[in-house]
Design a protein around this motif. Sequence first.
Motif, mmCIF file in Angstrom:
data_model
loop_
_atom_site.group_PDB
_atom_site.id
_atom_site.type_symbol
_atom_site.label_atom_id
_atom_site.label_comp_id
_atom_site.label_asym_id
_atom_site.label_seq_id
_atom_site.Cartn_x
_atom_site.Cartn_y
_atom_site.Cartn_z
ATOM 1 N N ARG A 30 -13.223 35.832 -29.877
ATOM 2 C CA ARG A 30 -12.618 36.665 -30.617
ATOM 3 C C ARG A 30 -13.144 37.944 -31.028
ATOM 4 O O ARG A 30 -12.898 38.562 -31.785
ATOM 5 C CB ARG A 30 -12.255 35.916 -31.863
ATOM 6 N N HIS A 75 -8.176 37.079 -26.293
ATOM 7 C CA HIS A 75 -8.844 36.049 -27.088
ATOM 8 C C HIS A 75 -8.682 34.609 -26.551
ATOM 9 O O HIS A 75 -9.913 33.997 -26.413
ATOM 10 C CB HIS A 75 -8.605 36.270 -28.404
ATOM 11 N N GLU A 76 -7.564 34.234 -26.443
ATOM 12 C CA GLU A 76 -7.278 32.941 -26.006
ATOM 13 C C GLU A 76 -7.722 32.705 -24.480
ATOM 14 O O GLU A 76 -8.090 31.526 -24.012
ATOM 15 C CB GLU A 76 -5.726 32.411 -26.174
ATOM 16 N N PRO A 121 -7.368 41.614 -28.476
ATOM 17 C CA PRO A 121 -6.614 40.505 -29.089
ATOM 18 C C PRO A 121 -6.032 39.673 -27.922
ATOM 19 O O PRO A 121 -5.834 38.373 -28.179
ATOM 20 C CB PRO A 121 -5.835 40.956 -30.318
#
Length: 672
Positions: free
Chosen positions: A212, A206-207, A203
Amino acid sequence: MLTTQQNLFRKFWHAVMPVHELADGPKPFKLMGIEIVLFLDETGEPKALRDRCCHRTARLSKGWCEKGNIVCGYHGWTYDGSGALVRVPQYDADQPLPNVKVDAYFCMARYGYVWVSIEEPIEDLFDIPEDRDPAFRRIFQFYDTWKTAPMRMMENSFDNAHFAFVHAGTFGNAAQPKPKSYDVIETDYGFYAASTVDIVNPPEAHEVTGDRNPFTQRKMENHWYLPFCRRMDMEYPSGVRHIIINSATPIDDEHIQLMQLLYRNDREEDCSTAKLIAWDLKITNEDKDVLESTDPDATLDLSTKIESHMASDRPGIIMRKRLLDLLRQNGEDEIRRTPEPVRAPGKSGLMLRGPGATGTIQVVIDKVTREAERVVSLELVAEKGELPPFEAGAHIDMHVATGIVRQYSLCSDPGDRSRYTIAVLLEAASRGGSQTIHDAFHVGRRVRITRPRNHFALAEAPRHVLIAGGIGVTPLLAMAHTLQGQGADFSFHYCAHNRQTAPFLDALERGPLGNRLHVHLGAEAATPRFDAVAVLAAEPAAHVYVCGPSRLQDGVIAAAESLQWDTSRIHREHFTADVDRKGDPFTVVAARSGLTVEIPADRSIAQVLAKNGIEVAVSCEQGVCGTCVTRVLEGEVDHRDLFLSEADKAGNSAITVCCSRAGKGATLVLDV
């Protein structure tokens, strides 16, 4: 290898410090074991000197800058950027200064960093096209000292086998320790290495990845630049490109200064700079922890068998071999900790040239001339002897930069084999080729080209009409030289927006071709408007050759059709094409190689064949140049190219494997 004991590495550019670090005064740095001082001159350009005053050997980095010079803090002796003594405060104004000088080093600012070479560099610094691309942002990530050797850091950068172990806390998958292999192509500058790896996508990443899903892929196109720089270009399925540039700058035999720049094709609001630095720092610290535990005396000579290797070590093995060969070519051998060999005296350096792309020849840029707005011409000469012959209309493929090959028409007189001339338009949406040439191609630079190929030749005809639009004048210039030399009957129409955008126009008007020339400048009322129908109607037996913007070419072809011309009398030259290479999966049988491969929706035939060891020469990858045309033995082709004629396509006996395909589930049998 004891890095700083090797004279050769004093002849390369090394990143030493961000330029902005010098804004508040001089700064010290140790490069290749030499204490240097860096400062900015009056113009804001960086300078590098030995960090010792000639008076009492005090460190100049303890002083300050004054009017672009550096002042020693001990007695005020002042030196300029060349190391020359320019002021002694204790002397009268008319008193001669001592004839002394501080050693100065080659220094420049590039990509936000100061780069220094202790001796005259033997190779240009590599190009980063994204640094001038507004679609990318540049992020200063790390400037950190590591207790390791630059060779260790470089080979680790191309080691897919360590992901599952070293990076188990970030993106490595401990359940899949078997590494994906690299496709490695050796080059003059080092090598190009491509691979696609599956990674864990936690997580917190993810950016960073724009994805995702718990797992994702990295499509990696990486480069090693001799001796200690690398580019790691990672593209994720989201379309995000994460491009890391490193310089493992040798401080001494046990330490490096790691410079890391990041280029991203997203925005701050998509993924913040702070998050990108934090994530990459976590990964980098995993590497640092392991590399600082290795012996910095990394052995180049594999015959010593001091270290064992496995198949995934191939990039590092190539590095070691190339570095050892480069040392020996320059009169040195590897210097190791014990016993310590005697260093050979330094001498002027020579760059070990890699094999280059198959079928290329090396030429040297002899002259660069600005011919018009956004157009430069390059005159290319052989290093020895004459260049291969060519006929009017021919073009060459030029290896512009890492992974960038572009086609350029030869516009010089085919009768002159002492040089080739090409002209390059700076494209508004450059993909790196024209921009690199305009920015970095200078007199004396070596480049690789293919032998000339001709898909736009003059035909046998009683008369010829040449129609050029802007940069499309280039192949027609060679045609005009040939026709003039033959005493042939021809006319030359030149269309452009205005005189400032028309390369070679002044020379054409003044030269022997002037009486053949008809000039049509859209923005200048004094010149007649080009009327394709009128020009062709007056030429009942001529062959017409047109090169330039699609609008001009389409207009000439439409005029010929309206006059019911035989299509064999119209000859055109394509520049580029907007080709859709994607489609449904299908099968290719390589008949001569005895191999059957599946072509996925997002890969070309040429790419899949190459991955399976079948090399087909490819150049434009847009179906324009004809380099990759391959014979079809069975099956029906979905033609996507602009090179093959309609008759060729209807005959279904040839295919451009760079872009054309077959239908869903179909099978093509090719003569490869």
